[in-house]
Design a protein around this motif. Structure first.
Motif, PDB file in Angstrom:
ATOM      1  N   UNK A   1     -12.697  -2.753   5.602  1.00 56.98           N
ATOM      2  CA  UNK A   1     -12.462  -3.828   4.615  1.00 56.98           C
ATOM      3  C   UNK A   1     -13.515  -4.923   4.723  1.00 56.98           C
ATOM      4  N   UNK A   2     -13.831  -5.293   5.978  1.00 60.63           N
ATOM      5  CA  UNK A   2     -14.852  -6.328   6.172  1.00 60.63           C
ATOM      6  C   UNK A   2     -16.222  -5.823   5.738  1.00 60.63           C
TER       7      UNK A   2
ATOM      8  N   UNK B   1     -13.117 -14.378   7.542  1.00 62.79           N
ATOM      9  CA  UNK B   1     -12.842 -12.930   7.633  1.00 62.79           C
ATOM     10  C   UNK B   1     -13.471 -12.330   8.894  1.00 62.79           C
ATOM     11  N   UNK B   2     -14.718 -12.729   9.194  1.00 64.12           N
ATOM     12  CA  UNK B   2     -15.374 -12.215  10.393  1.00 64.12           C
ATOM     13  C   UNK B   2     -14.681 -12.697  11.658  1.00 64.12           C
ATOM     14  N   UNK B   3     -14.238 -13.957  11.629  1.00 57.83           N
ATOM     15  CA  UNK B   3     -13.541 -14.504  12.797  1.00 57.83           C
ATOM     16  C   UNK B   3     -12.217 -13.779  13.025  1.00 57.83           C
ATOM     17  N   UNK B   4     -11.525 -13.465  11.937  1.00 54.11           N
ATOM     18  CA  UNK B   4     -10.254 -12.748  12.045  1.00 54.11           C
ATOM     19  C   UNK B   4     -10.478 -11.331  12.567  1.00 54.11           C
ATOM     20  N   UNK B   5     -11.575 -10.689  12.105  1.00 52.93           N
ATOM     21  CA  UNK B   5     -11.866  -9.338  12.584  1.00 52.93           C
ATOM     22  C   UNK B   5     -12.208  -9.346  14.073  1.00 52.93           C
ATOM     23  N   UNK B   6     -12.967 -10.302  14.502  1.00 56.88           N
ATOM     24  CA  UNK B   6     -13.306 -10.391  15.920  1.00 56.88           C
ATOM     25  C   UNK B   6     -12.061 -10.599  16.761  1.00 56.88           C
ATOM     26  N   UNK B   7     -11.135 -11.404  16.251  1.00 51.90           N
ATOM     27  CA  UNK B   7      -9.884 -11.638  16.971  1.00 51.90           C
ATOM     28  C   UNK B   7      -9.065 -10.342  17.061  1.00 51.90           C
TER      29      UNK B   7
ATOM     30  N   UNK C   1      -3.012   6.214  18.149  1.00 48.60           N
ATOM     31  CA  UNK C   1      -3.573   6.723  16.911  1.00 48.60           C
ATOM     32  C   UNK C   1      -3.335   5.769  15.756  1.00 48.60           C
ATOM     33  N   UNK C   2      -2.114   5.197  15.679  1.00 50.68           N
ATOM     34  CA  UNK C   2      -1.798   4.238  14.611  1.00 50.68           C
ATOM     35  C   UNK C   2      -2.667   2.991  14.740  1.00 50.68           C
ATOM     36  N   UNK C   3      -2.800   2.475  15.963  1.00 51.85           N
ATOM     37  CA  UNK C   3      -3.640   1.287  16.189  1.00 51.85           C
ATOM     38  C   UNK C   3      -5.101   1.559  15.814  1.00 51.85           C
ATOM     39  N   UNK C   4      -5.603   2.748  16.173  1.00 46.55           N
ATOM     40  CA  UNK C   4      -6.992   3.074  15.861  1.00 46.55           C
ATOM     41  C   UNK C   4      -7.211   3.129  14.346  1.00 46.55           C
ATOM     42  N   UNK C   5      -6.289   3.774  13.639  1.00 52.49           N
ATOM     43  CA  UNK C   5      -6.425   3.866  12.188  1.00 52.49           C
ATOM     44  C   UNK C   5      -6.353   2.480  11.545  1.00 52.49           C
ATOM     45  N   UNK C   6      -5.439   1.617  12.050  1.00 51.20           N
ATOM     46  CA  UNK C   6      -5.325   0.259  11.506  1.00 51.20           C
ATOM     47  C   UNK C   6      -6.605  -0.537  11.759  1.00 51.20           C
ATOM     48  N   UNK C   7      -7.177  -0.385  12.958  1.00 49.74           N
ATOM     49  CA  UNK C   7      -8.403  -1.112  13.295  1.00 49.74           C
ATOM     50  C   UNK C   7      -9.569  -0.625  12.438  1.00 49.74           C
TER      51      UNK C   7
ATOM     52  N   UNK D   1     -10.658  -7.973  19.611  1.00 49.34           N
ATOM     53  CA  UNK D   1     -10.370  -8.396  20.983  1.00 49.34           C
ATOM     54  C   UNK D   1      -8.939  -8.023  21.376  1.00 49.34           C
ATOM     55  N   UNK D   2      -8.022  -8.218  20.433  1.00 51.22           N
ATOM     56  CA  UNK D   2      -6.632  -7.858  20.699  1.00 51.22           C
ATOM     57  C   UNK D   2      -6.490  -6.342  20.891  1.00 51.22           C
ATOM     58  N   UNK D   3      -7.225  -5.582  20.075  1.00 53.33           N
ATOM     59  CA  UNK D   3      -7.169  -4.114  20.175  1.00 53.33           C
ATOM     60  C   UNK D   3      -7.681  -3.635  21.533  1.00 53.33           C
ATOM     61  N   UNK D   4      -8.779  -4.218  22.010  1.00 54.88           N
ATOM     62  CA  UNK D   4      -9.324  -3.830  23.304  1.00 54.88           C
ATOM     63  C   UNK D   4      -8.358  -4.159  24.433  1.00 54.88           C
TER      64      UNK D   4
END
Length: 569
Positions: free
Chosen positions: A33-34, A47-53, A21-27, A56-59
């Protein structure tokens, strides 16, 4: 269990659930923000590159967590075979933890979650926690999953929940009826889909929706016609019985082109539940006309289907379930063009069957009721009514009036049958000569049920207007005079009691009346039921309304009472 592995595993589940739940809210916060930066045109490629990274980490984190959660679920599911352990899991909000995993995509995890929820859903308190709107929507979505095992488990869980009427109403809003109709075409899903449709068919709104999906109705009828065993499966035929009770669905059944095949299947295999489908179809007046015209048409060539039903009834005396459905079907066919006189011919044995079944204390009440309804159909036709006049049916029906006096439904139908019979002059004369119908009907003219009272009063009116009503040999008045006296007493009870008390020397009413002996052999004395149906006249002279002119009206009690009484004959 001895080393508290269940407790440790539950703590892992609770921790990982909070972590997810914490990870989902953070994501979600990073994605918003983006999106805001894009709206303000301040979003950079970095910013887009950081979001994509981050995505990928979240998945990757979710994929690893899914594997861990699957292992935990397998351990807990095995431990939950002990009912006391399962209760402890429920107390630690296990259903809530499972519901949070329904939006995961890993198939093994979904299979474990659905299996566990299905196991928990058999208990009422767990069902109330599971059957929330969001969960129901997720289950309907999973019922369309490409993986057949996941889809089947979701349907089975929905079946456990669908015993609740409120859950069914919520599922209908989600469009599950169309989904089930589509899944009906897929053999692996057919068994559970039929059970679900049966639950939904208990609600009239759902019956209308099923009738709207004509393809689904045709599919069900094809399954019935081509069922491999002599008796159609209970899930399928029970669904068809419920649908046939709805007028629109019954119309679709008749217009489908498969209805004659269903009638032939009933004649061949003697399936009582399938015969009940035909009986329900015939219970709708508008659909009945279409059904009769269809079976009488030259294309179908089933003009003698009612003759076959009569033969089937005669052969089903030892099978009461089948006999009730066949007689009920014939009783529902209330059209004027039915050749009832042909069905009463000695060769078919319909009258002999009714005579046998209507012997008092011989048949069950449901069978007696269907026989009386069928006898009413026969009595409405002048030709078949003459057949009844030459049989023992009138006398048996009179005996049934006495025996079934406490069953108001059967009494009303018996009174209606006599009402139909007495409309024919030749039959009326026979009934009045061979039975003691008038005193029997006068008994029910005192009933409290308004419908019984209405039919009994109408019958008395018919008998009272009969010019050729016979008199008895012992000198008692003809039925016309008895009914007049009875009706006078009925409308002037206080005056009659006063006259009776005066004539008996002030000792009260005589326990017997001038016409009260008909039921003496059938009832005990002193009861409330006897008082209701006895005729409270003290002497023959008081029974004759014409004798009222000879009264001594100088008596002040009589004079006072005459101002408040209703003088009706």
């Amino acid at each position: 269990m001895q080393n508290q592995c269940g407790d440790v595993t539950m703590r892992v589940m609770e921790y990982e659930s909070q972590r997810a739940q914490v990870r989902r809210e953070d994501m979600e916060r990073r994605q918003r923000r983006v999106q805001e930066l894009e709206l303000e045109e301040k979003c950079t490629a970095e910013d887009k590159k950081l979001l994509a990274k981050d995505e990928k980490k979240y998945k990757l984190q979710m994929r690893k967590q899914n594997k861990l959660m699957h292992v935990c679920l397998c351990v807990l599911l095995n431990l939950a075979e002990e009912i006391s352990i399962e209760k402890k899991m429920v107390n630690r909000k296990m259903p809530t933890l499972l519901l949070q995993l329904l939006d995961r995509s890993q198939e093994d995890l979904l299979l474990g979650v659905l299996t566990f929820l299905k196991k928990l859903s058999v208990f009422e308190e767990n069902k109330d926690q599971i059957a929330v709107p969001q969960t129901l929507n997720n289950l309907v979505r999973l019922a369309q999953h490409p993986n057949a095992r996941i889809s089947l488990l979701a349907l089975r869980l929905l079946f456990n929940l669908s015993f609740d009427e409120r859950v069914r109403a919520a599922l209908v809003e989600s469009g599950i009826i169309k989904l089930l109709v589509d899944l009906l075409k897929n053999p692996p899903f057919r068994h559970i889909v039929l059970r679900l449709l049966y639950h939904f068919s208990m609600d009239d709104r759902c019956k209308s929706l099923m009738a709207y999906h004509r393809d689904g109705m045709i599919m069900l009828l094809q399954l019935v016609v081509h069922f491999p065993e002599p008796r159609v499966g209970k899930d399928l035929v029970a669904l068809m019985v419920n649908l046939a009770a709805h007028a629109r669905a019954a119309e679709v059944i008749v217009q489908s082109g498969l209805f004659p095949a269903i009638v032939l299947r009933v004649l061949k295999h003697r399936d009582p539940l399938l015969c009940q489908v035909i009986r329900h179809v015939a219970s709708h007046s508008g659909v009945l006309e279409q059904m009769y015209e269809l079976l009488q048409s030259e294309d179908v060539r089933m003009a003698k289907w009612m003759h076959e039903f009569v033969r089937m009834a005669v052969c089903s005396v030892d099978n009461p379930d089948m006999l009730v459905e066949v007689l009920g079907t014939l009783a529902n066919v209330t059209l004027e063009e039915v050749p009832w006189a042909e069905l009463c011919e000695p060769g078919l044995g319909l009258l002999e069957l009714l005579t046998r079944l209507l012997v008092p204390s011989f048949s069950e009440d449901d069978l007696v009721l269907e026989c009386v309804l069928l006898a009413s159909n026969l009595a409405c036709c002048p030709e078949s009514a003459q057949h009844i006049a030459g049989s023992r049916l009138p006398a048996l029906m009179q005996d049934l009036l006495v025996e079934k006096r406490e069953d108001e439904e059967i009494v009303v139908q018996l009174l209606f049958a006599f009402h139909c019979l007495l409309h024919h002059d030749e039959v009326r004369e026979y009934v009045l000569q061979e039975t003691e119908l008038a005193p029997c009907i006068m008994r029910f003219a005192r009933a409290r049920n308004p419908l019984v009272l209405e039919y009994a009063t109408a019958l008395l009116q018919i008998v009272a207007t009969t010019n050729d009503a016979p008199g008895a040999e012992d000198g008692t008045p003809a039925w016309v005079e008895q009914i007049k006296a009875f009706r006078f007493e009925q409308h002037n009870p206080e005056w009659c009691r006063c006259v009776t008390r005066e004539l008996s020397g002030g000792t009260g009413m005589s326990p017997g009346g001038a016409y009260g002996g008909y039921y003496d052999d059938h009832e005990g004395s002193g009861g409330e039921d006897e008082e209701e149906f006895a005729f409270h006249w003290a002497g023959v002279d008081a029974a004759d309304p014409r004798d009222l002119a000879k009264r001594d009206w100088a008596n002040q009690d009589f004079a006072k009472l005459s101002h408040s009484s209703r003088w009706q004959t």
